[in-house]
Design a protein around this motif. Structure first.
Motif, PDB file in Angstrom:
ATOM      1  N   GLY A 101       0.795  -1.221   0.000  1.00 32.23           N
ATOM      2  CA  GLY A 101       0.000   0.000   0.000  1.00 32.23           C
ATOM      3  C   GLY A 101       0.823   1.265   0.000  1.00 32.23           C
ATOM      4  N   GLN A 102       2.125   1.136   0.165  1.00 34.16           N
ATOM      5  CA  GLN A 102       2.992   2.314   0.150  1.00 34.16           C
ATOM      6  C   GLN A 102       3.816   2.302  -1.125  1.00 34.16           C
ATOM      7  N   PRO A 103       4.069   3.493  -1.706  1.00 34.06           N
ATOM      8  CA  PRO A 103       4.909   3.547  -2.909  1.00 34.06           C
ATOM      9  C   PRO A 103       6.341   3.167  -2.567  1.00 34.06           C
ATOM     10  N   PRO A 104       7.042   2.528  -3.493  1.00 36.40           N
ATOM     11  CA  PRO A 104       8.432   2.142  -3.215  1.00 36.40           C
ATOM     12  C   PRO A 104       9.294   3.371  -2.975  1.00 36.40           C
ATOM     13  N   ARG A 105      10.196   3.227  -2.036  1.00 33.52           N
ATOM     14  CA  ARG A 105      11.080   4.349  -1.725  1.00 33.52           C
ATOM     15  C   ARG A 105      12.087   4.541  -2.849  1.00 33.52           C
ATOM     16  N   ARG A 106      12.301   5.823  -3.204  1.00 35.86           N
ATOM     17  CA  ARG A 106      13.248   6.131  -4.269  1.00 35.86           C
ATOM     18  C   ARG A 106      14.677   6.048  -3.753  1.00 35.86           C
ATOM     19  N   GLN A 107      15.453   5.216  -4.379  1.00 38.98           N
ATOM     20  CA  GLN A 107      16.846   5.075  -4.006  1.00 38.98           C
ATOM     21  C   GLN A 107      17.708   5.913  -4.944  1.00 38.98           C
ATOM     22  N   PRO A 108      18.579   6.739  -4.418  1.00 37.54           N
ATOM     23  CA  PRO A 108      19.405   7.565  -5.292  1.00 37.54           C
ATOM     24  C   PRO A 108      20.359   6.722  -6.125  1.00 37.54           C
ATOM     25  N   VAL A 109      20.508   7.120  -7.371  1.00 41.27           N
ATOM     26  CA  VAL A 109      21.454   6.446  -8.264  1.00 41.27           C
ATOM     27  C   VAL A 109      22.808   7.133  -8.117  1.00 41.27           C
ATOM     28  N   ARG A 110      23.763   6.423  -7.594  1.00 44.85           N
ATOM     29  CA  ARG A 110      25.063   7.012  -7.304  1.00 44.85           C
ATOM     30  C   ARG A 110      26.036   6.751  -8.442  1.00 44.85           C
ATOM     31  N   ALA A 111      26.704   7.793  -8.865  1.00 38.60           N
ATOM     32  CA  ALA A 111      27.737   7.637  -9.880  1.00 38.60           C
ATOM     33  C   ALA A 111      28.978   7.031  -9.230  1.00 38.60           C
ATOM     34  N   PRO A 112      29.743   6.251  -9.964  1.00 41.49           N
ATOM     35  CA  PRO A 112      30.959   5.677  -9.382  1.00 41.49           C
ATOM     36  C   PRO A 112      31.949   6.767  -9.005  1.00 41.49           C
ATOM     37  N   LEU A 113      32.724   6.498  -7.989  1.00 39.74           N
ATOM     38  CA  LEU A 113      33.730   7.461  -7.571  1.00 39.74           C
ATOM     39  C   LEU A 113      34.833   7.539  -8.631  1.00 39.74           C
ATOM     40  N   PRO A 114      35.497   8.680  -8.759  1.00 37.53           N
ATOM     41  CA  PRO A 114      36.492   8.875  -9.837  1.00 37.53           C
ATOM     42  C   PRO A 114      37.526   7.760  -9.878  1.00 37.53           C
ATOM     43  N   ALA A 115      37.736   7.230 -11.077  1.00 35.48           N
ATOM     44  CA  ALA A 115      38.648   6.092 -11.228  1.00 35.48           C
ATOM     45  C   ALA A 115      40.102   6.490 -11.038  1.00 35.48           C
ATOM     46  N   HIS A 116      40.429   7.794 -11.234  1.00 32.62           N
ATOM     47  CA  HIS A 116      41.834   8.201 -11.161  1.00 32.62           C
ATOM     48  C   HIS A 116      42.333   8.336  -9.726  1.00 32.62           C
ATOM     49  N   LEU A 117      41.422   8.294  -8.760  1.00 27.32           N
ATOM     50  CA  LEU A 117      41.850   8.444  -7.367  1.00 27.32           C
ATOM     51  C   LEU A 117      42.515   7.160  -6.868  1.00 27.32           C
ATOM     52  N   PRO A 118      43.538   7.290  -6.040  1.00 27.91           N
ATOM     53  CA  PRO A 118      44.164   6.083  -5.474  1.00 27.91           C
ATOM     54  C   PRO A 118      43.201   5.375  -4.528  1.00 27.91           C
ATOM     55  N   ARG A 119      43.313   4.076  -4.465  1.00 27.82           N
ATOM     56  CA  ARG A 119      42.457   3.271  -3.596  1.00 27.82           C
ATOM     57  C   ARG A 119      43.261   2.723  -2.418  1.00 27.82           C
ATOM     58  N   GLU A 120      42.731   2.864  -1.243  1.00 25.55           N
ATOM     59  CA  GLU A 120      43.319   2.275  -0.027  1.00 25.55           C
ATOM     60  C   GLU A 120      42.418   1.131   0.423  1.00 25.55           C
ATOM     61  N   ARG A 121      42.956  -0.064   0.432  1.00 21.70           N
ATOM     62  CA  ARG A 121      42.155  -1.256   0.730  1.00 21.70           C
ATOM     63  C   ARG A 121      42.171  -1.532   2.239  1.00 21.70           C
ATOM     64  N   VAL A 122      41.005  -1.517   2.845  1.00 18.34           N
ATOM     65  CA  VAL A 122      40.853  -1.815   4.273  1.00 18.34           C
ATOM     66  C   VAL A 122      40.081  -3.128   4.388  1.00 18.34           C
TER      67      VAL A 122
END
Length: 513
Positions: A101-122
Protein backbone atom coordinates in the motif's frame (compact mmCIF):
# COMPACT_ATOMS: atom_id res chain seq x y z
CA UNK A 1 18.30 1.48 18.82
CA UNK A 2 17.08 -2.13 18.79
CA UNK A 3 15.06 -2.86 21.96
CA UNK A 4 16.48 -5.46 24.27
CA UNK A 5 14.39 -8.13 26.00
CA UNK A 6 14.64 -6.14 29.22
CA UNK A 7 13.11 -3.02 27.62
CA UNK A 8 10.25 -4.70 25.70
CA UNK A 9 6.90 -4.11 27.47
CA UNK A 10 5.26 -7.25 28.80
CA UNK A 11 1.59 -6.47 28.00
CA UNK A 12 -0.01 -6.35 24.53
CA UNK A 13 -1.71 -2.97 25.03
CA UNK A 14 1.57 -1.20 25.76
CA UNK A 15 3.20 -2.89 22.75
CA UNK A 16 0.36 -1.77 20.47
CA UNK A 17 0.55 1.78 21.81
CA UNK A 18 4.31 1.90 21.26
CA UNK A 19 3.93 0.51 17.74
CA UNK A 20 1.19 3.02 16.93
CA UNK A 21 3.34 5.90 18.22
CA UNK A 22 6.29 4.76 16.10
CA UNK A 23 4.14 4.43 12.99
CA UNK A 24 2.63 7.87 13.57
CA UNK A 25 6.05 9.45 13.97
CA UNK A 26 7.22 7.73 10.82
CA UNK A 27 4.19 8.94 8.83
CA UNK A 28 4.77 12.50 10.03
CA UNK A 29 8.42 12.32 8.98
CA UNK A 30 7.40 10.93 5.58
CA UNK A 31 4.88 13.75 5.13
CA UNK A 32 7.48 16.36 6.03
CA UNK A 33 9.92 14.78 3.60
CA UNK A 34 7.30 14.78 0.83
CA UNK A 35 6.41 18.42 1.46
CA UNK A 36 10.08 19.34 1.57
CA UNK A 37 10.65 17.67 -1.81
CA UNK A 38 7.95 19.86 -3.36
CA UNK A 39 9.42 22.98 -1.77
CA UNK A 40 12.91 22.01 -2.96
CA UNK A 41 11.64 21.67 -6.51
CA UNK A 42 9.90 25.05 -6.30
CA UNK A 43 12.99 26.77 -4.92
CA UNK A 44 15.22 25.23 -7.58
CA UNK A 45 12.89 26.53 -10.30
CA UNK A 46 12.83 30.02 -8.77
CA UNK A 47 16.61 30.09 -8.42
CA UNK A 48 17.00 28.92 -12.00
CA UNK A 49 14.78 31.78 -13.17
CA UNK A 50 16.75 34.35 -11.20
CA UNK A 51 20.02 32.99 -12.53
CA UNK A 52 18.54 33.08 -16.02
CA UNK A 53 18.06 36.84 -15.66
CA UNK A 54 21.28 37.67 -13.82
CA UNK A 55 23.06 38.89 -16.95
CA UNK A 56 20.35 41.44 -17.63
CA UNK A 57 19.56 44.59 -15.68
CA UNK A 58 19.69 43.28 -12.13
CA UNK A 59 19.80 45.14 -8.83
CA UNK A 60 21.69 44.55 -5.62
CA UNK A 61 18.39 43.44 -4.11
CA UNK A 62 18.02 40.70 -6.73
CA UNK A 63 21.50 39.36 -6.00
CA UNK A 64 20.80 39.35 -2.26
CA UNK A 65 17.50 37.54 -2.91
CA UNK A 66 19.29 34.90 -4.97
CA UNK A 67 21.87 34.36 -2.21
CA UNK A 68 19.09 34.06 0.37
CA UNK A 69 17.15 31.55 -1.74
CA UNK A 70 20.23 29.40 -2.26
CA UNK A 71 20.89 29.45 1.49
CA UNK A 72 17.25 28.50 2.14
CA UNK A 73 17.55 25.68 -0.42
CA UNK A 74 20.64 24.31 1.35
CA UNK A 75 18.82 24.30 4.69
CA UNK A 76 15.70 22.73 3.18
CA UNK A 77 17.60 19.93 1.45
CA UNK A 78 19.44 19.22 4.71
CA UNK A 79 16.17 19.10 6.64
CA UNK A 80 14.57 16.89 3.98
CA UNK A 81 17.47 14.46 4.19
CA UNK A 82 17.11 14.36 7.97
CA UNK A 83 13.37 13.68 7.74
CA UNK A 84 13.91 11.01 5.10
CA UNK A 85 16.44 9.31 7.35
CA UNK A 86 13.95 9.36 10.23
CA UNK A 87 11.20 8.00 8.00
CA UNK A 88 13.33 5.17 6.60
CA UNK A 89 12.94 1.78 8.34
CA UNK A 90 15.79 0.52 10.42
CA UNK A 91 18.32 -1.71 8.66
CA UNK A 92 17.68 -4.49 11.14
CA UNK A 93 13.91 -4.19 10.86
CA UNK A 94 12.28 -7.35 9.53
CA UNK A 95 9.89 -5.11 7.63
CA UNK A 96 12.71 -3.13 6.03
CA UNK A 97 11.25 -3.68 2.54
CA UNK A 98 8.49 -1.58 1.05
CA UNK A 99 5.21 -2.07 2.91
CA UNK A 100 2.02 -3.03 1.04
CA UNK A 101 0.00 0.00 0.00
CA UNK A 102 2.99 2.31 0.15
CA UNK A 103 4.91 3.55 -2.91
CA UNK A 104 8.43 2.14 -3.22
CA UNK A 105 11.08 4.35 -1.72
CA UNK A 106 13.25 6.13 -4.27
CA UNK A 107 16.85 5.08 -4.01
CA UNK A 108 19.41 7.57 -5.29
CA UNK A 109 21.45 6.45 -8.26
CA UNK A 110 25.06 7.01 -7.30
CA UNK A 111 27.74 7.64 -9.88
CA UNK A 112 30.96 5.68 -9.38
CA UNK A 113 33.73 7.46 -7.57
CA UNK A 114 36.49 8.88 -9.84
CA UNK A 115 38.65 6.09 -11.23
CA UNK A 116 41.83 8.20 -11.16
CA UNK A 117 41.85 8.44 -7.37
CA UNK A 118 44.16 6.08 -5.47
CA UNK A 119 42.46 3.27 -3.60
CA UNK A 120 43.32 2.27 -0.03
CA UNK A 121 42.15 -1.26 0.73
CA UNK A 122 40.85 -1.82 4.27
CA UNK A 123 40.14 -5.52 4.91
CA UNK A 124 37.67 -6.42 7.65
CA UNK A 125 39.02 -9.56 9.44
CA UNK A 126 37.03 -12.67 8.58
CA UNK A 127 36.27 -15.44 11.08
CA UNK A 128 38.84 -18.21 11.19
CA UNK A 129 36.16 -20.92 11.33
CA UNK A 130 32.48 -21.35 10.53
CA UNK A 131 30.43 -19.66 13.27
CA UNK A 132 27.76 -22.38 12.91
CA UNK A 133 29.74 -25.62 13.08
CA UNK A 134 33.37 -24.61 13.46
CA UNK A 135 34.29 -26.05 10.08
CA UNK A 136 36.98 -24.80 7.74
CA UNK A 137 36.08 -21.79 5.55
CA UNK A 138 36.90 -21.31 1.87
CA UNK A 139 36.65 -17.88 0.18
CA UNK A 140 33.79 -17.43 -2.30
CA UNK A 141 34.40 -13.80 -3.18
CA UNK A 142 34.14 -10.37 -1.60
CA UNK A 143 31.94 -7.28 -1.47
CA UNK A 144 33.58 -3.86 -1.77
CA UNK A 145 32.06 -0.62 -0.52
CA UNK A 146 33.82 2.58 -1.59
CA UNK A 147 33.85 5.72 0.55
CA UNK A 148 35.25 9.05 -0.58
CA UNK A 149 37.75 10.45 1.90
CA UNK A 150 40.10 13.43 1.96
CA UNK A 151 43.60 13.84 3.35
CA UNK A 152 44.03 17.21 5.10
CA UNK A 153 46.26 19.71 3.32
CA UNK A 154 49.88 19.41 4.34
CA UNK A 155 52.26 22.33 4.70
CA UNK A 156 56.01 22.05 4.52
CA UNK A 157 59.08 24.26 4.46
CA UNK A 158 61.56 23.57 1.67
CA UNK A 159 65.14 24.30 2.68
CA UNK A 160 67.28 25.03 -0.36
CA UNK A 161 70.87 24.35 0.65
CA UNK A 162 73.81 25.84 -1.30
CA UNK A 163 77.07 24.37 -0.06
CA UNK A 164 80.24 26.45 -0.23
CA UNK A 165 83.60 24.96 -1.12
CA UNK A 166 87.09 26.37 -1.10
CA UNK A 167 89.87 25.27 -3.41
CA UNK A 168 92.86 23.80 -1.59
CA UNK A 169 95.15 25.04 -4.33
CA UNK A 170 94.07 28.66 -4.93
CA UNK A 171 91.65 29.07 -1.98
CA UNK A 172 88.88 30.31 -4.33
CA UNK A 173 85.40 29.88 -2.90
CA UNK A 174 82.80 28.13 -5.07
CA UNK A 175 79.07 28.02 -4.48
CA UNK A 176 76.12 27.17 -6.74
CA UNK A 177 74.02 30.18 -7.79
CA UNK A 178 70.84 31.00 -5.86
CA UNK A 179 67.77 29.32 -7.31
CA UNK A 180 64.97 31.28 -8.92
CA UNK A 181 62.07 32.25 -6.67
CA UNK A 182 58.76 33.42 -8.13
CA UNK A 183 58.87 36.41 -5.79
CA UNK A 184 62.28 37.94 -5.14
CA UNK A 185 63.21 37.65 -1.49
CA UNK A 186 59.80 36.08 -0.95
CA UNK A 187 59.06 32.97 1.02
CA UNK A 188 56.23 31.60 -1.13
CA UNK A 189 56.68 28.63 -3.42
CA UNK A 190 55.12 28.38 -6.84
CA UNK A 191 52.42 25.91 -5.73
CA UNK A 192 51.38 28.13 -2.82
CA UNK A 193 51.13 31.17 -5.10
CA UNK A 194 49.13 29.22 -7.66
CA UNK A 195 46.73 28.05 -4.95
CA UNK A 196 46.14 31.62 -3.73
CA UNK A 197 45.63 32.96 -7.26
CA UNK A 198 43.29 30.18 -8.37
CA UNK A 199 41.23 30.44 -5.18
CA UNK A 200 40.86 34.23 -5.56
CA UNK A 201 40.16 34.45 -9.28
CA UNK A 202 38.96 30.95 -10.10
CA UNK A 203 36.74 30.35 -7.07
CA UNK A 204 36.11 34.01 -6.05
CA UNK A 205 37.44 33.37 -2.54
CA UNK A 206 38.56 36.70 -1.02
CA UNK A 207 42.03 36.97 0.46
CA UNK A 208 40.70 37.63 3.96
CA UNK A 209 38.88 34.29 3.91
CA UNK A 210 41.96 32.53 2.63
CA UNK A 211 43.99 34.14 5.41
CA UNK A 212 41.48 32.96 8.01
CA UNK A 213 41.55 29.43 6.56
CA UNK A 214 45.35 29.32 6.67
CA UNK A 215 45.32 30.52 10.30
CA UNK A 216 43.12 27.59 11.30
CA UNK A 217 45.83 25.33 9.91
CA UNK A 218 48.52 27.06 11.96
CA UNK A 219 49.92 29.23 9.13
CA UNK A 220 49.89 32.99 9.64
CA UNK A 221 49.66 34.85 6.33
CA UNK A 222 48.22 38.35 6.57
CA UNK A 223 45.91 39.79 3.93
CA UNK A 224 48.54 42.40 3.04
CA UNK A 225 51.11 39.67 2.41
CA UNK A 226 48.71 37.73 0.21
CA UNK A 227 47.81 40.92 -1.66
CA UNK A 228 51.50 41.64 -2.31
CA UNK A 229 51.91 38.15 -3.73
CA UNK A 230 48.88 38.57 -6.01
CA UNK A 231 50.13 41.90 -7.33
CA UNK A 232 53.63 40.58 -8.02
CA UNK A 233 52.36 37.46 -9.77
CA UNK A 234 50.00 39.52 -11.91
CA UNK A 235 52.92 41.63 -13.10
CA UNK A 236 54.97 38.51 -13.84
CA UNK A 237 52.18 36.97 -15.91
CA UNK A 238 51.39 40.15 -17.85
CA UNK A 239 53.39 39.06 -20.96
CA UNK A 240 51.26 35.93 -21.21
CA UNK A 241 48.16 38.08 -20.93
CA UNK A 242 49.26 40.17 -23.91
CA UNK A 243 49.77 37.02 -25.96
CA UNK A 244 46.27 35.87 -25.05
CA UNK A 245 44.80 39.22 -26.09
CA UNK A 246 46.49 38.99 -29.48
CA UNK A 247 45.18 35.45 -29.91
CA UNK A 248 41.61 36.50 -29.08
CA UNK A 249 41.62 39.57 -31.35
CA UNK A 250 42.92 37.49 -34.26
CA UNK A 251 39.76 35.37 -34.27
CA UNK A 252 37.20 35.70 -37.04
CA UNK A 253 34.33 35.63 -34.55
CA UNK A 254 34.05 36.83 -30.94
CA UNK A 255 31.48 36.44 -28.20
CA UNK A 256 31.11 39.69 -26.26
CA UNK A 257 29.32 40.39 -23.00
CA UNK A 258 29.56 42.47 -19.84
CA UNK A 259 28.44 42.19 -16.25
CA UNK A 260 28.25 44.53 -13.28
CA UNK A 261 30.72 44.24 -10.42
CA UNK A 262 30.70 46.07 -7.07
CA UNK A 263 33.52 48.57 -6.57
CA UNK A 264 34.47 50.22 -3.28
CA UNK A 265 34.95 53.97 -3.71
CA UNK A 266 35.27 56.54 -0.89
CA UNK A 267 33.43 54.50 1.69
CA UNK A 268 30.64 53.38 -0.60
CA UNK A 269 30.01 50.73 -3.20
CA UNK A 270 29.48 51.78 -6.80
CA UNK A 271 28.78 49.64 -9.84
CA UNK A 272 31.62 49.02 -12.25
CA UNK A 273 31.79 46.83 -15.35
CA UNK A 274 33.66 43.71 -16.37
CA UNK A 275 33.78 43.03 -20.12
CA UNK A 276 34.58 39.65 -21.63
CA UNK A 277 35.45 38.67 -25.19
CA UNK A 278 35.73 34.97 -26.00
CA UNK A 279 36.94 33.19 -29.11
CA UNK A 280 35.66 29.63 -29.36
CA UNK A 281 35.41 27.94 -32.74
CA UNK A 282 34.83 24.44 -31.42
CA UNK A 283 31.12 24.42 -32.44
CA UNK A 284 32.23 24.87 -36.09
CA UNK A 285 35.20 22.48 -35.80
CA UNK A 286 37.70 25.36 -35.89
CA UNK A 287 41.35 24.54 -35.11
CA UNK A 288 42.15 27.60 -32.95
CA UNK A 289 42.23 26.98 -29.18
CA UNK A 290 39.50 28.78 -27.20
CA UNK A 291 40.54 31.79 -25.12
CA UNK A 292 39.05 34.68 -23.15
CA UNK A 293 40.01 38.35 -22.84
CA UNK A 294 38.65 40.41 -19.95
CA UNK A 295 38.58 44.18 -19.54
CA UNK A 296 37.50 46.40 -16.66
CA UNK A 297 35.85 49.82 -16.58
CA UNK A 298 34.29 52.03 -13.92
CA UNK A 299 31.20 52.77 -16.06
CA UNK A 300 29.17 51.02 -18.79
CA UNK A 301 29.51 53.59 -21.58
CA UNK A 302 30.00 52.43 -25.16
CA UNK A 303 33.44 53.98 -25.49
CA UNK A 304 34.92 51.00 -23.69
CA UNK A 305 34.02 48.23 -26.19
CA UNK A 306 35.04 50.62 -28.97
CA UNK A 307 38.47 50.90 -27.36
CA UNK A 308 38.72 47.19 -26.59
CA UNK A 309 37.94 46.23 -30.20
CA UNK A 310 39.51 49.23 -31.94
CA UNK A 311 41.50 47.07 -34.36
CA UNK A 312 38.98 44.28 -34.77
CA UNK A 313 36.85 43.78 -37.89
CA UNK A 314 35.26 40.35 -37.63
CA UNK A 315 31.98 39.01 -36.22
CA UNK A 316 30.73 40.01 -32.77
CA UNK A 317 28.10 37.80 -31.14
CA UNK A 318 26.52 39.84 -28.36
CA UNK A 319 23.28 41.04 -26.84
CA UNK A 320 21.46 44.21 -27.90
CA UNK A 321 23.50 46.55 -25.68
CA UNK A 322 23.51 49.99 -27.33
CA UNK A 323 27.18 50.49 -26.52
CA UNK A 324 28.06 48.01 -29.28
CA UNK A 325 26.14 49.88 -31.98
CA UNK A 326 29.02 52.09 -33.15
CA UNK A 327 31.03 48.94 -33.84
CA UNK A 328 28.54 47.99 -36.54
CA UNK A 329 28.64 51.37 -38.34
CA UNK A 330 29.38 51.02 -42.11
CA UNK A 331 32.09 53.71 -42.07
CA UNK A 332 33.99 52.31 -39.10
CA UNK A 333 37.75 51.81 -39.40
CA UNK A 334 39.37 49.34 -39.97
CA UNK A 335 35.95 48.07 -41.06
CA UNK A 336 32.47 47.40 -39.70
CA UNK A 337 32.00 44.54 -37.32
CA UNK A 338 29.29 42.07 -38.34
CA UNK A 339 26.55 41.90 -35.73
CA UNK A 340 25.29 38.46 -34.70
CA UNK A 341 22.52 38.55 -32.10
CA UNK A 342 22.14 36.09 -29.25
CA UNK A 343 19.01 33.99 -29.63
CA UNK A 344 19.19 32.95 -25.96
CA UNK A 345 18.63 36.58 -24.90
CA UNK A 346 15.50 36.76 -27.05
CA UNK A 347 14.23 33.45 -25.72
CA UNK A 348 14.89 34.49 -22.12
CA UNK A 349 12.30 37.28 -22.14
CA UNK A 350 9.65 35.02 -23.65
CA UNK A 351 10.54 32.12 -21.35
CA UNK A 352 9.94 34.29 -18.29
CA UNK A 353 6.49 35.31 -19.56
CA UNK A 354 5.68 31.67 -20.35
CA UNK A 355 6.75 30.24 -16.99
CA UNK A 356 5.97 33.08 -14.56
CA UNK A 357 2.97 34.77 -16.17
CA UNK A 358 1.69 31.59 -17.85
CA UNK A 359 1.17 33.42 -21.14
CA UNK A 360 0.07 30.89 -23.83
CA UNK A 361 1.45 32.93 -26.73
CA UNK A 362 4.82 33.19 -24.97
CA UNK A 363 4.83 29.44 -24.43
CA UNK A 364 4.17 28.88 -28.13
CA UNK A 365 7.00 31.28 -29.03
CA UNK A 366 9.37 29.37 -26.76
CA UNK A 367 8.31 26.11 -28.39
CA UNK A 368 9.09 27.43 -31.85
CA UNK A 369 12.44 28.85 -30.71
CA UNK A 370 13.36 25.59 -29.00
CA UNK A 371 12.68 23.72 -32.23
CA UNK A 372 15.48 25.81 -33.79
CA UNK A 373 17.79 25.01 -30.88
CA UNK A 374 17.00 21.28 -31.15
CA UNK A 375 17.81 21.24 -34.86
CA UNK A 376 21.02 23.22 -34.31
CA UNK A 377 22.24 20.92 -31.55
CA UNK A 378 22.90 18.15 -34.05
CA UNK A 379 25.19 20.47 -36.06
CA UNK A 380 27.61 21.38 -33.26
CA UNK A 381 31.14 20.31 -34.05
CA UNK A 382 30.64 20.13 -37.82
CA UNK A 383 32.84 22.13 -40.22
CA UNK A 384 31.69 25.63 -41.15
CA UNK A 385 30.60 24.88 -44.72
CA UNK A 386 28.66 21.78 -43.70
CA UNK A 387 26.93 23.65 -40.88
CA UNK A 388 25.84 26.41 -43.24
CA UNK A 389 24.45 23.96 -45.81
CA UNK A 390 22.53 21.95 -43.23
CA UNK A 391 21.17 25.12 -41.64
CA UNK A 392 19.73 26.23 -44.97
CA UNK A 393 18.07 22.84 -45.39
CA UNK A 394 16.83 22.05 -41.88
CA UNK A 395 16.81 25.24 -39.81
CA UNK A 396 15.90 28.04 -42.23
CA UNK A 397 12.31 26.72 -42.61
CA UNK A 398 11.93 26.67 -38.82
CA UNK A 399 13.17 30.25 -38.57
CA UNK A 400 10.79 31.34 -41.34
CA UNK A 401 7.89 29.69 -39.51
CA UNK A 402 8.87 31.48 -36.29
CA UNK A 403 9.05 34.86 -38.03
CA UNK A 404 5.69 34.43 -39.77
CA UNK A 405 3.98 33.37 -36.57
CA UNK A 406 5.63 36.07 -34.42
CA UNK A 407 4.82 38.93 -36.84
CA UNK A 408 1.24 37.73 -37.14
CA UNK A 409 0.74 37.61 -33.37
CA UNK A 410 2.60 40.86 -32.79
CA UNK A 411 0.08 42.78 -34.89
CA UNK A 412 -2.68 41.80 -32.50
CA UNK A 413 -0.90 43.05 -29.36
CA UNK A 414 -0.71 46.48 -27.78
CA UNK A 415 2.73 48.05 -27.97
CA UNK A 416 2.63 48.43 -24.18
CA UNK A 417 2.17 44.69 -23.55
CA UNK A 418 5.13 42.84 -22.05
CA UNK A 419 4.77 40.10 -24.66
CA UNK A 420 4.91 42.68 -27.45
CA UNK A 421 8.13 44.12 -26.00
CA UNK A 422 9.64 40.64 -25.79
CA UNK A 423 8.74 39.98 -29.42
CA UNK A 424 10.04 43.38 -30.54
CA UNK A 425 13.42 42.56 -29.02
CA UNK A 426 13.82 39.91 -31.70
CA UNK A 427 11.75 41.33 -34.57
CA UNK A 428 13.56 44.69 -34.61
CA UNK A 429 16.88 42.85 -34.87
CA UNK A 430 15.73 40.04 -37.13
CA UNK A 431 18.63 40.43 -39.56
CA UNK A 432 21.14 40.04 -36.71
CA UNK A 433 19.19 37.10 -35.29
CA UNK A 434 19.20 35.27 -38.65
CA UNK A 435 22.81 36.07 -39.55
CA UNK A 436 23.79 32.55 -38.47
CA UNK A 437 21.87 31.02 -41.39
CA UNK A 438 24.34 32.49 -43.91
CA UNK A 439 27.54 31.97 -41.93
CA UNK A 440 28.49 28.62 -40.40
CA UNK A 441 30.95 30.30 -38.03
CA UNK A 442 28.20 32.08 -36.10
CA UNK A 443 26.52 30.42 -33.10
CA UNK A 444 22.90 30.76 -32.07
CA UNK A 445 23.75 32.14 -28.66
CA UNK A 446 26.30 34.17 -26.79
CA UNK A 447 26.54 31.63 -23.97
CA UNK A 448 30.31 31.22 -24.43
CA UNK A 449 30.85 34.78 -23.21
CA UNK A 450 28.27 34.53 -20.44
CA UNK A 451 29.88 31.39 -19.05
CA UNK A 452 33.26 33.14 -18.99
CA UNK A 453 31.95 36.04 -16.86
CA UNK A 454 36.39 42.96 -10.25
CA UNK A 455 39.74 46.03 -11.61
CA UNK A 456 42.34 45.79 -14.23
CA UNK A 457 44.42 43.28 -12.26
CA UNK A 458 41.45 40.97 -11.80
CA UNK A 459 40.55 41.19 -15.48
CA UNK A 460 44.06 40.07 -16.45
CA UNK A 461 43.97 37.12 -14.09
CA UNK A 462 40.47 36.13 -15.20
CA UNK A 463 41.75 36.02 -18.78
CA UNK A 464 44.47 33.54 -17.85
CA UNK A 465 42.41 31.31 -15.56
CA UNK A 466 39.30 31.18 -17.75
CA UNK A 467 41.41 30.43 -20.83
CA UNK A 468 43.05 27.54 -18.95
CA UNK A 469 39.61 26.16 -18.08
CA UNK A 470 38.40 26.54 -21.68
CA UNK A 471 41.30 24.31 -22.75
CA UNK A 472 40.62 21.70 -20.02
CA UNK A 473 43.77 22.69 -18.14
CA UNK A 474 43.91 22.71 -14.32
CA UNK A 475 44.53 26.42 -13.60
CA UNK A 476 46.37 25.68 -10.37
CA UNK A 477 48.79 23.18 -11.90
CA UNK A 478 49.39 25.43 -14.90
CA UNK A 479 50.01 28.55 -12.79
CA UNK A 480 52.37 26.69 -10.47
CA UNK A 481 54.46 25.43 -13.38
CA UNK A 482 54.47 28.78 -15.21
CA UNK A 483 55.37 30.80 -12.11
CA UNK A 484 58.30 28.47 -11.50
CA UNK A 485 59.61 28.86 -15.09
CA UNK A 486 58.60 32.23 -16.51
CA UNK A 487 61.52 34.30 -15.21
CA UNK A 488 64.11 32.08 -16.92
CA UNK A 489 61.99 31.33 -20.00
CA UNK A 490 63.21 32.93 -23.26
CA UNK A 491 60.91 35.72 -24.43
CA UNK A 492 60.95 34.34 -27.98
CA UNK A 493 59.43 31.09 -26.71
CA UNK A 494 56.89 32.62 -24.33
CA UNK A 495 54.07 31.16 -26.42
CA UNK A 496 55.11 27.71 -25.16
CA UNK A 497 53.61 28.64 -21.78
CA UNK A 498 50.13 29.41 -23.16
CA UNK A 499 47.63 26.89 -21.74
CA UNK A 500 47.04 24.89 -24.94
CA UNK A 501 50.76 24.66 -25.76
CA UNK A 502 51.61 23.84 -22.14
CA UNK A 503 48.99 21.08 -22.16
CA UNK A 504 50.47 19.55 -25.31
CA UNK A 505 53.98 19.56 -23.83
CA UNK A 506 52.72 17.87 -20.65
CA UNK A 507 51.10 15.14 -22.74
CA UNK A 508 54.34 14.62 -24.66
CA UNK A 509 56.39 14.43 -21.46
CA UNK A 510 53.98 11.91 -19.97
CA UNK A 511 54.15 9.79 -23.11
CA UNK A 512 57.95 9.90 -23.11
CA UNK A 513 58.07 8.89 -19.45
Amino acid sequence: MTPTPDTIPADIDTLCAALAAEQSARREAEARASGAEAMVAQLKLLIARLKHDRFGASSERSRKLLDQLELELDELVTAASEDAAKAAPRADDDQAGDRPGQPPRRQPVRAPLPAHLPRERVLIPAPSACPCCGGRLSKLGEDITETLEVVPRQWKVIQTVRERFSCRSCEAITQPPAPFHPIARGRAGANLLAMVLEAKFGQHLPLNRQSDSFALEGITLSVSTLADWVGTCTAMLAPLGRLLDAHVLAAERLHGDDTTVPLLAKGQTVTARLWTYVCDDRPSAGPAPPAAMFRYSRDPTGEHPQRHLAGYAGILQADAYAGFNDLYAPGRKPGPITEAACRAHGRRKLFKLATVDRAPLAAEAVRLIDAVFDAERALNGLPTEQRQALRQTHIAPLVAELETWMRGQRGKLSRHADLAKAMDYMLKRWEAFTQFLDDGRICLTNNAAERALRGERAAAMYSLIVTAKLNDVDPRAWLANVLARIADHPASRLHELLPWNWKASQVQQAAAA
